[in-house]
Design an enzyme around this catalytic site. Structure first.
Site, PDB file in Angstrom:
ATOM      1  N   ASP A   1      48.057 -77.143 -17.725  1.00  0.00           N
ATOM      2  CA  ASP A   1      46.851 -76.489 -17.191  1.00  0.00           C
ATOM      3  C   ASP A   1      46.010 -77.556 -16.505  1.00  0.00           C
ATOM      4  OD1 ASP A   1      46.833 -73.589 -18.613  1.00  0.00           O
ATOM      5  OD2 ASP A   1      47.630 -75.115 -19.985  1.00  0.00           O
TER       6      ASP A   1
ATOM      7  N   ASN B   1      51.960 -74.225 -15.060  1.00  0.00           N
ATOM      8  CA  ASN B   1      53.292 -74.208 -15.678  1.00  0.00           C
ATOM      9  C   ASN B   1      54.168 -75.374 -15.213  1.00  0.00           C
ATOM     10  OD1 ASN B   1      53.742 -72.218 -17.751  1.00  0.00           O
ATOM     11  ND2 ASN B   1      53.378 -70.639 -16.211  1.00  0.00           N
TER      12      ASN B   1
ATOM     13  N   GLU C   1      46.520 -64.990 -17.750  1.00  0.00           N
ATOM     14  CA  GLU C   1      47.219 -64.108 -18.698  1.00  0.00           C
ATOM     15  C   GLU C   1      46.241 -63.183 -19.421  1.00  0.00           C
ATOM     16  OE1 GLU C   1      51.180 -64.686 -20.408  1.00  0.00           O
ATOM     17  OE2 GLU C   1      50.602 -66.803 -20.581  1.00  0.00           O
TER      18      GLU C   1
ATOM     19  N   ASP D   1      47.976 -69.821 -27.037  1.00  0.00           N
ATOM     20  CA  ASP D   1      48.839 -71.013 -27.114  1.00  0.00           C
ATOM     21  C   ASP D   1      48.376 -72.121 -26.154  1.00  0.00           C
ATOM     22  OD1 ASP D   1      49.628 -69.181 -25.165  1.00  0.00           O
ATOM     23  OD2 ASP D   1      51.761 -69.538 -25.409  1.00  0.00           O
ATOM     24  N   HIS D   2      47.334 -71.852 -25.363  1.00  0.00           N
ATOM     25  CA  HIS D   2      46.760 -72.863 -24.465  1.00  0.00           C
ATOM     26  C   HIS D   2      45.358 -73.256 -24.917  1.00  0.00           C
ATOM     27  CE1 HIS D   2      49.586 -72.249 -20.929  1.00  0.00           C
ATOM     28  NE2 HIS D   2      49.856 -71.191 -21.668  1.00  0.00           N
TER      29      HIS D   2
ATOM     30  N   ASN E   1      44.019 -70.364 -20.208  1.00  0.00           N
ATOM     31  CA  ASN E   1      45.005 -69.288 -20.347  1.00  0.00           C
ATOM     32  C   ASN E   1      44.784 -68.678 -21.730  1.00  0.00           C
ATOM     33  OD1 ASN E   1      47.300 -67.812 -21.160  1.00  0.00           O
ATOM     34  ND2 ASN E   1      48.557 -68.820 -19.608  1.00  0.00           N
TER      35      ASN E   1
ATOM     36  N   ASP F   1      46.728 -72.235 -14.910  1.00  0.00           N
ATOM     37  CA  ASP F   1      47.978 -72.563 -15.588  1.00  0.00           C
ATOM     38  C   ASP F   1      49.034 -72.761 -14.517  1.00  0.00           C
ATOM     39  OD1 ASP F   1      50.315 -72.724 -16.992  1.00  0.00           O
ATOM     40  OD2 ASP F   1      50.081 -70.820 -18.051  1.00  0.00           O
TER      41      ASP F   1
END
Length: 257
Positions: free
Chosen positions: A216, A147, A34, A245-246, A7, A145
DNA sequence: ATGGTTGTACGACAA
């Protein structure tokens, strides 16, 4: 064959990092989430110049998925059949005989919110479709991802996170329902360091304190899982300047490329 | 502490 998922939180901001990381980590397939661009603004040219075949499915500002592959991408498909969804979250393609499904599962915002309900309905639709995909494709990888942090060991503080979005029981049950189709979580086929996470909030220096979640995943069909020889999370890109951020997740399969 | 940070796109909204 090496399959990775990342991501990137905007492909245009992260393009140089994607090029540099993939050059070093050498995945044969790299699924992105994303991307945050409509297809006409996806940076196809610089990626193709770096040797990638590119399939993308995006929209303005939010969501967006892509699959990069060293070999040609065949039978590219978007979305979950039968699910009305105006958000670009699913892209599938066949690479070297492996069906790769790249997913960006809805975040869910907060337990009980409208978006949380959308997330659970979306995951149920995903499950129904993947059951059919598993019957069609012996070698199936479902990556991206999700989530959802599946287990306590996937959460830095499970007591704090219990009942919160990304780690509520209904979300975990929806994830287990994907595994119950016969998909395996390749990461847990191997010994892993404690405190292995794939996402850390940008705030509160969460990465430096390893306050993360493992959300993930690289899931594999039975025949593909048999050929999985390794799976790891590469934390390094998360520690670089202006990171996503991943972190990327990488799995190796004993298959010709 | 209803906080904190980042991306998109220039004011919120999403994460």
């Amino acid at each position: 064959m090496r399959i990775a998922t990342w991501n990137v939180n905007s492909i245009n901001v992260r393009l140089a990092q994607v090029l540099a990381w993939s050059e070093a980590a050498r995945p044969d397939v790299l699924a992105l989430q994303e991307t945050k661009v409509p297809d006409e603004r996806f940076p196809r040219a610089p990626l193709e110049a770096a040797g990638w075949h590119v399939a993308c499915h995006g929209q303005r500002a939010y969501n967006g998925v892509a699959i990069l592959a060293r070999a040609p991408l065949e039978d590219v498909a978007t979305g979950i059949p039968g699910l009305h969804d105006d958000q670009a979250r699913v892209l599938a393609a066949t690479v070297g005989g492996v069906r790769v499904v790249c997913v960006y599962v809805p975040n869910g915002e907060a337990v009980g919110s409208d978006k949380y309900g959308y997330k659970l309905r979306w995951m149920e639709a995903l499950r129904g479709w993947l059951r059919e995909e598993l019957a069609r494709h012996p070698l199936l990888a479902v990556v991206g991802d999700f989530n959802v942090a599946p287990e306590p060991r996937d959460v830095h503080d499970p007591e704090l996170w219990e009942g919160r979005v990304l780690y509520s029981e209904p979300e975990r049950a929806a994830f287990r329902a994907l595994l119950a189709l016969g998909l395996c979580d390749t990461f847990r086929r191997f010994d892993q360091p404690e405190g292995s996470y794939s996402w850390w909030d940008y705030r509160m220096r969460a990465f430096q304190r390893n306050l993360g979640l493992r959300i993930d995943h690289i899931l594999a069909s039975p025949a593909l899982c048999e050929r999985c020889t390794a799976c790891r999370i590469d934390r390094a890109p998360r520690g670089r300047e202006r990171p996503s951020d991943h972190a990327p997740v990488v799995a190796d399969f004993d298959l010709p490329t």
